[in-house]
Design a protein around this motif. Structure first.
Motif, PDB file in Angstrom:
ATOM      1  N   ARG B  81       0.796  -1.229   0.000  1.00 18.96           N
ATOM      2  CA  ARG B  81       0.000   0.000   0.000  1.00 18.96           C
ATOM      3  C   ARG B  81       0.822   1.270   0.000  1.00 18.96           C
ATOM      4  O   ARG B  81       0.305   2.327   0.340  1.00 18.96           O
ATOM      5  N   PRO B  84      -0.505   4.163  -2.954  1.00 14.09           N
ATOM      6  CA  PRO B  84      -1.574   5.142  -2.708  1.00 14.09           C
ATOM      7  C   PRO B  84      -1.200   6.184  -1.657  1.00 14.09           C
ATOM      8  O   PRO B  84      -1.710   7.309  -1.703  1.00 14.09           O
ATOM      9  N   ILE B 110       0.151  -8.138  -4.065  1.00 15.71           N
ATOM     10  CA  ILE B 110      -0.926  -7.487  -3.316  1.00 15.71           C
ATOM     11  C   ILE B 110      -1.116  -6.028  -3.736  1.00 15.71           C
ATOM     12  O   ILE B 110      -2.190  -5.465  -3.605  1.00 15.71           O
ATOM     13  N   MET B 112      -0.960  -4.768  -6.791  1.00 15.89           N
ATOM     14  CA  MET B 112      -1.192  -4.633  -8.234  1.00 15.89           C
ATOM     15  C   MET B 112      -2.189  -3.527  -8.596  1.00 15.89           C
ATOM     16  O   MET B 112      -2.002  -2.796  -9.570  1.00 15.89           O
ATOM     17  N   GLU B 113      -3.260  -3.417  -7.818  1.00 13.61           N
ATOM     18  CA  GLU B 113      -4.242  -2.369  -8.115  1.00 13.61           C
ATOM     19  C   GLU B 113      -3.555  -1.008  -8.179  1.00 13.61           C
ATOM     20  O   GLU B 113      -3.731  -0.243  -9.127  1.00 13.61           O
ATOM     21  N   HIS B 114      -2.770  -0.737  -7.167  1.00 10.59           N
ATOM     22  CA  HIS B 114      -2.147   0.588  -7.079  1.00 10.59           C
ATOM     23  C   HIS B 114      -1.044   0.752  -8.112  1.00 10.59           C
ATOM     24  O   HIS B 114      -0.817   1.840  -8.626  1.00 10.59           O
ATOM     25  N   MET B 116      -0.899  -0.504 -11.180  1.00 12.78           N
ATOM     26  CA  MET B 116      -1.450  -0.154 -12.488  1.00 12.78           C
ATOM     27  C   MET B 116      -2.057   1.251 -12.482  1.00 12.78           C
ATOM     28  O   MET B 116      -1.852   2.036 -13.413  1.00 12.78           O
ATOM     29  N   HIS B 117      -2.784   1.563 -11.450  1.00 16.92           N
ATOM     30  CA  HIS B 117      -3.453   2.866 -11.455  1.00 16.92           C
ATOM     31  C   HIS B 117      -2.477   4.023 -11.282  1.00 16.92           C
ATOM     32  O   HIS B 117      -2.695   5.101 -11.828  1.00 16.92           O
ATOM     33  N   ILE B 119       0.442   4.125 -12.455  1.00 13.01           N
ATOM     34  CA  ILE B 119       1.028   4.307 -13.784  1.00 13.01           C
ATOM     35  C   ILE B 119       0.058   5.075 -14.683  1.00 13.01           C
ATOM     36  O   ILE B 119       0.413   6.077 -15.302  1.00 13.01           O
TER      37      ILE B 119
END
Ligand SMILES: Cc1ncc(C[n+]2csc(CCOP(=O)(O)OP(=O)(O)O)c2C)c(N)n1
Ligand SMILES: Cc1ncc(C[n+]2csc(CCOP(=O)(O)OP(=O)(O)O)c2C)c(N)n1
Ligand code: SF4
Ligand code: SF4
Ligand SMILES: [Mg+2]
Ligand SMILES: [Mg+2]
Lengths: 613, 334, 613, 334
Positions: B81, B84, B110, B112-114, B116-117, B119
């Motif tokens: 985390r 973010p 864990i 991955m969401e952050h 990609m976003h 970027i």
């Protein structure tokens, strides 16, 4: 208190809501206090039944009343469970002798097509409830006037204005505001309104019992605002300059308000990729020195639990407006619920200081933001405001909101000047987690002179933020961060204090929090009027709960009702934990079907209890 | 000097060094730390970036101990985390130079969401990943970048399935800067990180930083040999990769169109980079070097209407100075 | 009870742990009951101080004792806080008259290089504690023998074996097992062991007071196992066939056990991308009909909150082994903590049925898995087992674990045959959320004949799973899913019952759960031996808490101590909520520095309380 | 027929239709639902897939109401979290045909972690996204796929920053099947979904499915016109895209090497697809059609050693039948 309550029963997309809103705004301009809410709003977007409701009164009101004086019925959904899905039709909620004003057109247009009203099918209920029935062929009138189907509601408003004696110009002013005076849409609405007035006049319809004596207000500043907007506005005034959030009912209005407004004040609204991201954005922004916050609801709050724990150990101020709804999981996403108190207080792993407040109406939402941010920065901990769906999304008339009294107290956050004064040139070293006499360490603005070792760490850490697992270090930091901090918080006079209503000598008490406030207050008044003395303790600081105050109140009662929107009786559980233990004195009043409480729902339960005993 | 004295250049390595070392002797992460410190020194001493403006972040992992190895403004957050949080810092005050550190588990599993976003949003930060194919701190389970067949405590029969290829994802997502470094070539790494930090927008520096304790190849034990394994079996310098691809994959005519040297700033760099990665993977190799550099896109701060000159963190929040605006705000809700 | 406790003070990577473990295993084979744990294990991988400890006894033991009889010191970290980080050196924990066995080499090799022991520097503490000091130049002996530095521990084991009379062959057997009889490593260790024995023999060293009278067991099946492994093994025996997890201390051992073993039984271990993913994998696997579970700790548990809520409303069995550690956030990731009870019971939004159990030692962990899975499927709800770090990661000797008694009861999950019998050809329709007499709806296996509308929904839903927001539907489902379900659970005889220890007539009571069990039980015994009657109620079903049982116990006491590893006194809060309210009878014993409780830590607090009163 | 009677082919649309419709009149999602039902009918009626083996999942959103529109085994989960549940189902019983439905917010915003990892793990499911550039269910905020400039209630000044491009990410991640459909061309959509379902491995079908209520382009209102807007301003058929790229981007020699028709099964498809996406985006367009089809990679189930013949869900869990194995298991811990 005089007033009335109107239900607009229509179909999503048919304009019911807009017209009721305009009527409410006009009534407010005429001096009424209003409350407007979605009574039937499905968590889906389609042309199905909706109900939008308006209550108006000559004194302030904070929630719905039990039954409706008037129902505007735009199609058969008003009286029938057409899809056979177990829906209770709104007509059942009109009061005896109430008004049923309906579109008597033989055929309706999209989106009400094929849901035409067959008045003969309601004969029974009309009879039983002695309803006063008024039919206007609104759809046909529209067609004749070449207007659009959605202004049927405007015709209804006209008819009601005529019958209940509401000033036409007050209404026109609001249509002008909504659509632009002189615009085509405006002109269509003017005509529709007038045709409604004319129709009622020609028929000689009158509702003398529903005429309110109002004194038009010459812009005294009274506002129409919902809890979300009030909290968002309050946050900006309190200095919030980074908002990060993810859309979710019933908190999206906070995000949308910020999208519209925060940038003007030098701030940023981050529409995050998820609530998890949003909560961490809030931490990051706080580290940079900005006042920051997010708003969310159940599922989103679940996703924030890890970040909350991180804010706890890193002593980062973190403000969350938690707009609660019916759960669990997706549950009843657009409906009333208070099932998140447990998680707000006891969620997240590990022991750390936190503050949980609750607001009961939009004025409260607005002003409490001053304290939320001050408390969050003063005690450098997660700080939540709980507001429930009804409060978050219903529009209340409240007295003019005054930003001028807000005090921004950033606690031990050192301005660049203060930092220089404290540390520069005297050999003192800044330590983020310094063990100070008052138990609170200094914060600073990275990027300003001298701030080169501002280190926050989610691992247990030394005074200067470095990872440490030594037992002495741990003990000291834990004592400071948890025990000492909670003691300080408990003693803070800015923690919102409970408010008491009703007859202090009463032996019947209510304890509750949030949007139950309006209904309970009225219930207490009605009980009093009916000769049953009652009183009400409205909790505003949920954590740390002031056990002495609650104990004193409970001790003064023979029975204490705890109305809440939670099958799990979460508030009652909290009171048991902190004050009474399981106690026969505490009686839950649980509503967990997603519908709002009303004064009568409460009083009838008190009556039942009496009969039962 | 007390760290809170206004920082005086030139700073020395000791000035930005933390209190103790948290890595196994021989761990690749030491090389990364050393390069990072050198970049910070150069930024402060040569480019006049105030040390006050550095902000380091990390998640949880051996690699994420990096802020403990430094002495700068920092945040060691939760596993996966840190990005973010880094976004919050970078938006809260765009004048800060944000360095985010993570591990391959941290960021590519864990997180991955952050990843990609961050970027796609093109937040102006530099992300430095110490990629070691394992979860070091939790004692050696396979990470998403573990190569096929790698035996670890969580893959006793050898890892099955494809690894995450962070470079490919970063290019596809549209990162401003994409590079792969190796922890044992300090000068190149310093150069890469330097360029990354100076790129306006999202920069990824994925560094092969071997775990000498848990990354076990058959027949190989200990620190030295695992570095050799990387050198001999795993990496492929971008120069050689380009050369090889030019010569082996393309026809003569095509080759004539292709520049002799790989150019990460060319408009074709994204597609060429992806192609290089694919070709290298066919022979079981991973490309190293700078694959892409393109700072033509607006950053997240720009899109949000904030900037170093208009940082939310330093916005005037006094009620007095804002009172007219506040009254306007409220007047609209009546 | 006779026994001793050994501390190996070394440095990560120097082999201390392996050698102590082998000694423990050999002792167990000789008939001892052992407990082995990491006393100082930092959440980082590096060559810093570690401590691995072994307790051996002639009767079963379930935790550490207060002080150490023997310390093996492999470098100066044993007595000195070299890095000046506030560390309390382990030597302080040797008992008066204890043994200090150290490497007297002048120079040490990697990883102990430059941490050589200077015995003269400990003169004071040796004097004060009257330590028996034995120096062996282990490093130098290695070098002379051409062996490796890590076998210094083997020399120490040899010396101890000689002095305490432990059978050499028993030890050799375990070295053979570890390294392969005849292998090079094995031979080196044999030599080292022998040299240790020789050295001690030549010096005439003897420790008569530490000689245990043991009866070697001829493979009676006694196991050495930690809580994680026991739970994982129990899960497989209970029929778990999909495990999904993400590595995290102190739960990783469960994942690793599954990686090694589940596939043999037709199952799959999914190493997920995150705990969030893992929890949802568990739901998916359960929907497919598999028994599935995950294990995690604080931060990972935070990430599972939304999935838990989804399992709640969709009535999906979900088993989570929650291995707790010191928090908040990253906190003390490798150390003892019980700060997740609140979140287990009160986390996640919304009101739904759940079950929270706790285990106290590995045997309990193993057998409780039968019930966990049965309860989860019988009541179709989230079901958690809490085990704390000490229990999860320490190795205990327990009696042979017997899988043969496990009963797999899948509740109302219809096998293909049962499904056919119930629904096919008789016009009855399967409804996932059917309102049944017993309040539990049927589940089925998608993919088997006739199962074509098995619909689970996180929205409030009708009996057949379709989204509904109608108040009647909501009320029925909520009543079934929450109230009725919790009543059924409360009445289930398979809910693990509390266990009671000590003198039932005592007026001093303890209530606790989890790994505190060992220390408290011993404390109660010691208090009794010292003439202070005490008793102990070990809670095993944390939620729903059986208030009557707890009340009866508390009522029978004058004072009830609540030892727990939580600054927030989470267990005590639960007892207050469910049983007593804030009560002067309840006295917290809080340990939140990440270190284990010991019997003496507890008894001394009782003494203090007595003195204080 | 009672739904629980053993399903008898042929099934009719009504047999697999849910209890009520949850979408606005004119919503693009109706087209998707219709195509999906057609595919299910064809699978059951023509390919002898038992209806019992269908398993539909979704997250939360208008699009995620899809299981409510069907009558099949299903799970409507949490916003953004249907993929990891789908993985559980697909691993628990690999004989199930798993269809996962989601929205662009659901999957490409909050669900990004699972989106990327599901692709990389190559779980054998078909993911169908109803991409409408907005958060429909929460009343119209911009979603990650909202194009630059789109005005919504959360982007009052027009969306700033780049959209997520799911096709690019799916190709970069290595999906087995990547396609873009449009909700208003039923036959093509049926064909695409059919091919997706029949591909062994992870299949992405991103469908432009316009939100007629909240997607507002300047000067355009209502259902018909927003479809026109898509047709006229936004989409580009892959045939035309390929044709255009062949003619405009390549030299004559290069063109000679390129096939006349785009071939999603060629080994070059991944790079060609990415290139097409880039070229189209230069003129503000989004490619539609099948970009990639490659089921050469092992699936997640295969990697985990389970299969339709060896499904964990149906493993024998009786203690009796496993007792020897259990004793072995325990004997190793002594
Ligand atoms: C939410 C959460 N899950 C799991 C963990 C446990 N954990 C700590 S570090 C780590 C993995 C570290 O691997 P990587 O990110 O590759 O870093 P490395 O140690 O290899 O440098 C894990 C799983 C955690 N701290 N938090
Ligand atoms: C964790 C969580 N966050 C937010 C929401 C609120 N929410 C419901 S649907 C939705 C977005 C829907 O957008 P999309 O996925 O694009 O689907 P669409 O409605 O456009 O089809 C959101 C944000 C939620 N239910 N859960
Ligand atoms: S475990 Fe591996 S990654 Fe961690 S410090 Fe040691 S060598 Fe480095
Ligand atoms: S709001 Fe938009 S996406 Fe949702 S049903 Fe209506 S048209 Fe479709
Ligand atoms: Mg790693
Ligand atoms: Mg959408």
């Amino acid at each position: 208190m005089a007033g009335f309550q109107i239900y607009g029963a229509g179909r999503a997309g048919d304009g019911t809501q807009t017209n009721i809103q305009i009527l409410g705004q006009a009534l407010k301009d005429q001096g009424a206090w209003t409350f407007m809410w979605s009574n039937e709003i499905y968590s889906n977007i389609q042309t199905r039944d909706t109900g939008f409701a308006l209550r108006a009164s000559d004194t302030p009101i904070f929630g719905p009343d039990d039954e409706f004086d008037i129902m505007e019925a735009f199609d058969a959904g008003a009286y029938s469970d057409e899809a056979n899905e177990g829906r209770i039709p709104p007509i059942t909620k009109i009061k005896t002798g109430g008004v049923f004003l309906y579109d008597s057109s033989v055929r309706l247009d999209y989106p009400n097509t094929s849901h035409e009203i067959h008045i003969e099918r309601l004969a029974e209920i009309v009879e039983a409830k002695k309803l006063r029935v008024f039919g206007i062929p609104m759809g046909e009138m529209n067609k004749a006037a070449g207007a659009v189907h959605v202004v049927r509601g405007t015709i209804a408003v006209g008819a009601i204005a005529q019958m209940a004696g509401i000033d036409k110009n007050a209404i026109l002013k609001r249509y002008a505001e909504a659509f632009g005076a002189g615009s085509n849409v405006y002109e269509i609405n003017v005509k529709a309104l007038e045709s409604g007035i004319e129709f009622a006049k020609n028929e000689g319809w009158d509702l003398p019992d529903l005429k309110l004596k109002l004194t038009p207000i010459a812009n005294d500043g009274r506002q129409i605002i919902n809890g979300d907007e009030a909290a968002a506005a309050g946050a900006i005034v309190a200095g919030c300059r980074v908002y990060a959030g993810y859309p979710i009912t019933p908190a999206s209005e906070v995000l949308e308000y910020m999208a519209e407004n925060i940038n003007r004040f030098g701030g940023a609204m981050i529409q995050a990729d998820s609530e998890m991201a949003a909560a961490h954005h809030v931490i990051g922004a706080a580290l940079s020195g900005a006042r920051s916050m997010t708003a969310t609801s159940g599922p989103g709050f679940d996703l924030m639990q890890e970040a909350i724990s991180a804010a706890g150990i890193t002593e980062t101020p973190m403000v969350i407006v938690l707009c609660t709804r019916g759960g669990p999981a997706t549950g009843l996403p657009t409906r009333q619920g208070q099932e998140e108190l447990n998680e707000a207080i006891f969620g997240s792993h590990g022991d750390f200081a936190r503050i949980v407040l609750a607001a009961s109406e939009p004025e409260d939402c607005f002003y409490v933001m001053e304290h939320i941010f001050n408390l969050a920065e003063r005690y450098q901990c997660p700080t939540f405001l709980i507001i429930d769906q009804m409060l978050a999304q219903s529009s209340y008339t409240v007295p003019e909101l005054d930003p001028s009294g807000f005090v921004v107290d950033r606690g031990k956050l050192l301005s660049p000047e203060q930092f220089a004064e404290r540390y520069n040139g005297n050999g003192k070293t800044f330590k983020r987690y310094e063990l100070t006499d008052d138990g609170i360490s200094y914060r600073a603005f990275p990027g300003t002179p001298g701030v080169t070792n501002y280190y926050s760490n989610t691992n247990e850490h030394t005074e200067d933020g470095y990872l440490s697992e030594e037992e002495v270090v741990r003990q000291q930091q834990m004592d400071k961060r948890f025990f000492q901090r909670m003691d300080l918080i408990r003693a803070d006079p800015q923690l919102p204090q409970p408010r008491y209503y009703g007859d202090s000598s009463a032996k019947i008490g209510f304890i509750s929090y949030g949007g139950t406030y309006g209904p309970i207050r009225e219930a207490v008044e009605r009980l009093g009027e009916a000769g049953t003395k009652a009183k009400f303790m409205e909790l505003r600081t949920m954590w740390p709960l002031n056990a002495e105050q609650a104990k004193a109140f409970i001790d003064s009662c023979d029975v204490v009702y705890v109305p809440e929107y939670s099958a799990g009786a979460q508030l009652r559980g909290l009171i048991q934990r902190e004050v009474t233990g399981p106690s026969p004195k505490l009686k839950s009043m649980l509503r967990y079907n997603g519908r709002n409480m009303t004064p009568g729902w409460i009083t009838s339960r008190v009556e039942e209890a009496k009969v039962g005993s | 000097m007390a760290a809170s004295d206004i920082s005086i250049t030139p700073i020395k390595r000791a000035d930005i060094t933390g209190e103790s070392a948290w890595w196994c002797v021989g761990c690749g992460d030491f090389g990364v730390n050393s390069a990072v410190q050198q970049v910070i020194m150069s930024l402060v001493n040569e480019s006049n970036v105030p040390l006050e403006n550095m902000f380091a972040l990390s998640g949880i992992g051996c690699s994420s101990k990096e802020p403990d190895m430094l002495r700068v403004n920092a945040y060691q957050g939760q596993h996966g985390r840190s990005l973010p949080v880094a976004i919050g810092v970078a938006i809260g005050n765009p004048s800060l130079k944000v360095l985010d550190f993570g591990g391959d588990g941290d960021t590519y599993a864990i997180g991955m969401e952050h990843f990609m976003h961050s970027i796609i949003r093109n937040v102006n930060i530099t992300l430095i990943i110490m990629n070691n194919q394992v979860y070091g701190l939790t004692k050696g389970q396979a990470s998403p970048t573990a190569h096929g067949g790698l035996t670890t405590i969580s893959t006793p029969e050898g890892k099955k399935g494809r690894p995450v290829n962070p470079l490919r994802l970063a290019i596809a997502g549209g990162a401003a800067f994409v590079a792969r470094g190796v922890s044992w070539q300090r000068n190149e790494l310093v150069d890469i990180i330097h360029q990354a930090v100076n790129t306006n927008g999202f920069s990824l520096v994925d560094v092969f930083s071997p775990c000498v304790t848990y990354h076990r190849e058959p027949g190989i034990r200990g620190s030295g040999p695992i570095f050799d394994w990387y050198r001999e079996n795993y990496v492929l310098d971008i120069k050689d990769a380009w050369e090889g691809m030019r010569n082996q994959v393309f026809t003569d005519e095509e080759r004539a169109q292709l520049p002799a040297e790989y150019d990460p700033t060319s408009p074709e760099a994204a597609l060429n980079g992806l192609r290089l990665i694919s070709e290298a993977s066919k022979i079981g190799r991973e490309v190293t070097g700078i694959l892409l550099k393109d700072d033509s896109q607006p950053t997240m701060a720009e899109n949000l209407g904030v900037s170093a000159d208009r940082p939310p963190a330093l916005a005037d929040v006094s009620v007095e100075n804002n009172i007219a605006g506040y009254h306007d705000l409220l007047a609209s809700m009546r």
